[in-house]
Write an enzyme that holds these catalytic residues in place. Structure first.
Site, short mmCIF file in Angstrom:
data_model
loop_
_atom_site.label_atom_id
_atom_site.label_comp_id
_atom_site.label_asym_id
_atom_site.label_seq_id
_atom_site.Cartn_x
_atom_site.Cartn_y
_atom_site.Cartn_z
N ASP A 166 58.36 40.51 33.79
CA ASP A 166 57.41 39.03 34.01
C ASP A 166 58.32 38.87 32.58
O ASP A 166 58.87 39.74 31.93
CB ASP A 166 56.05 38.63 33.95
CG ASP A 166 55.73 37.39 33.73
OD1 ASP A 166 56.66 36.46 34.17
OD2 ASP A 166 54.66 37.29 33.72
N ASP A 179 60.78 31.21 33.06
CA ASP A 179 60.48 29.49 33.10
C ASP A 179 59.43 29.02 32.17
O ASP A 179 58.33 29.83 31.67
CB ASP A 179 59.36 29.90 34.63
CG ASP A 179 58.55 30.23 34.85
OD1 ASP A 179 58.03 31.91 34.58
OD2 ASP A 179 57.73 30.36 35.21
N ALA A 184 51.41 29.81 37.15
CA ALA A 184 50.96 28.06 36.73
C ALA A 184 49.74 28.20 37.39
O ALA A 184 49.08 26.48 36.95
CB ALA A 184 51.29 26.90 35.91
N CYS A 224 29.28 48.82 46.28
CA CYS A 224 30.56 49.41 46.11
C CYS A 224 30.50 50.28 46.47
O CYS A 224 29.31 51.75 45.91
CB CYS A 224 30.90 49.42 45.12
SG CYS A 224 32.70 49.95 44.99
N CYS A 284 33.49 53.07 46.59
CA CYS A 284 34.60 53.40 45.71
C CYS A 284 33.86 54.60 44.50
O CYS A 284 32.67 54.94 44.44
CB CYS A 284 35.22 52.78 44.84
SG CYS A 284 34.63 51.87 42.88
N CYS A 330 31.93 53.65 42.17
CA CYS A 330 30.35 53.35 42.61
C CYS A 330 29.33 54.08 42.77
O CYS A 330 28.73 54.68 42.83
CB CYS A 330 30.19 52.15 43.20
SG CYS A 330 30.97 50.89 41.57
#
Ligand code: ZN
Length: 490
Positions: A88, A123, A190, A273, A275, A278
């Protein structure tokens, strides 16, 4: 950079983005990595499911050490990764602090030097509530800078960022201008302030305005979006790439991401969860752990990629609408956004896949799905006429006396027997316990069908359908209540 669409559902698709550093399967999320502050290493991020990263060229440029290292070794070696890296430009800093100490030309040249896989010009992310004139002027500057970047970074992959604040006209114009040039991806900029304020329906409008003007097969990136609760809907609008620092920003505030919203770690007694984080910690243990910030960031990424896999599987099955209809019930503003999305059903239907697994009715929104429009078009093509029976009753019908027999089917209206096996209406399921309001809506569709068709209609209904709308149907068809038939038999 080539982009190949493999499978689609609504405007969503599974695609292959061919970068110089390998193929990335979309939709995917590019986790934001801040070279000044590595919370999770690229290797750890990869384990959570990432295939590509995004980092900020402006942050690297501003630091003398990082700049020197990146120039010498390239951004991949700086971050120690073999994954493709998009960079970016500092637009985010521009929106946060109002100014940056670099020109678009400089930052684009720098991204070329550090061998970024996708280069983003500087931008201008116009805020949502800017005046039209300001948004228009800044959009035009963003377009100029994008075109300049294409020249500077000749032969490299450059992003053409679509701006225009909340004005659909500007977004569409911007997308249409940019689509005339060979940008590799088209980010929609944006969106972050809108996402932060849950202004999801405005995001729907700006995405759809941009999509209308882009080629169907142009890869679209929704800048700064990465909350799992919004991903299914965003993918359904044709967004292929997402990026987000949310996993870390939220973790810093003890916020735990789920596919239905954000929860504070302190409010959790159990983890919803499985994962690796977790399943190894209880919320209480995690709260006390020294590495809490890092571990919570990891969970946040895991759950985001899990949702993306779920979305991809839904595209394979053709059940993306069903998934969205579950997700949007998590928050009224998401439901609001879905209703906004359905205003574009006519447009979406043109690109939608004609064969899917099954259609599950899940409430009033289902009446407005693109699949319903598809069914109506199919009906029109059949040119139904002659003696036609439309009925809510499945049994006791003397079919021989009619050229066509059609069942009343929610939310489609009428379903000819010939289409009884075919998608969508023939493969749809709805509750048998229909509310009166739902029956009324279907009867209105039946009425509309009869009014717009040539033929001699008989409408046979069972007494539970005895509603005002029947009187209206009487004006155009012979109407019989199934009671009358059994009375005659007796
Ligand atoms: Zn987890």
């Amino acid at each position: 950079m080539e982009f190949e669409v493999l499978q689609k559902d609504l405007l969503g698709r599974i695609g292959r983005l061919k970068t110089k550093r390998g193929i990335v399967e979309t939709p995917t999320l590019l986790p934001v990595i801040n070279p000044n502050q590595i919370i999770l290493t690229p290797e750890e991020i990869k384990k959570c499911g990432a295939e590509m990263l995004i980092t900020n060229a402006y942050i690297i440029y501003k630091s003398r050490d990082l700049r020197k290292k990146a120039r010498e070794k390239g951004v991949h070696e700086l971050l120690e990764t073999d994954m493709p890296v998009m960079t970016d430009s500092g637009s985010y800093q521009l929106s946060e602090y109002g100014d940056v100490e670099v020109s678009s030309e400089e930052i684009v040249r720098f991204q070329v030097e550090i061998k970024s896989d996708i280069i983003v010009p500087l931008d201008i992310p116009t805020p949502p509530d800017a005046e039209f004139q300001q948004a228009e002027m800044e959009m035009m500057i963003s377009v100029e800078r994008a075109l300049e970047a294409l020249k500077i970074a000749k032969g490299k992959d450059v992003a053409g960022v679509i701006q225009g604040s909340i004005y659909e006209e500007l977004r569409e114009r911007c997308a249409s201008l940019l689509s005339q040039y060979p940008f590799s991806i088209y980010p929609i900029g944006a969106a972050v302030p809108l996402l932060e304020e849950y202004r999801f329906s405005e995001i729907v409008r700006i995405i759809m305005a941009s999509k209308r003007a882009l080629r169907f097969d142009a890869p679209v990136h929704l800048f700064g979006a990465g909350h799992p609760m919004f991903l299914s809907l965003a993918v359904a609008m044709g967004c292929d790439l997402f990026d987000s620092a949310a996993y870390a920003l939220y973790a810093r505030d003890n916020r735990y991401l789920t596919e239905y919203g954000t929860v504070y770690l302190e409010d959790l007694k159990y983890f919803p969860c499985s994962c690796p984080i977790c399943s190894s910690y209880t919320p209480d243990e995690l709260r006390k752990d020294e590495e809490k910030f890092k571990l919570l960031s990891m969970h946040n990424l895991y759950v985001t990629f899990e949702e993306l896999r779920r979305v991809k599987q839904a595209i394979v099955e053709g059940s993306l609408s069903e998934l969205i209809e579950q997700r949007v019930r998590a928050h009224p503003l998401l439901l609001n956004a879905y209703r906004e999305f359905l205003k574009y059903s006519e447009f979406i239907e043109k690109f939608d896949s004609a064969v899917k697994s099954s259609f599950f009715y899940s409430g009033l929104e289902s009446f407005r799905r693109p699949e319903v429009i598809f069914h109506e078009k199919k009906l029109k093509k059949m040119g139904i006429g002659g003696r036609v029976l439309i009925t809510t009753c499945k049994d006791n019908i003397k079919k021989e006396s009619y050229d066509y027999v059609m069942l009343v089917k929610i939310p489609f209206g009428v379903l000819p027997e010939e289409l009884d096996e075919s998608y969508p209406a023939g493969q749809s399921l709805a509750p048998e316990n229909l509310y009166e309001e739902e029956k009324r809506l279907v009867l209105r569709k039946v009425l509309k069908f009869i009014k717009n068709s040539e033929g001699e209609f008989t409408f046979l209904y069972d007494p539970s359908w005895e509603l005002e709308e029947i009187n209206e149907i009487k004006k155009y068809a012979k109407v019989i209540c199934s009671n009358e038939l059994s009375d005659k038999k007796n």
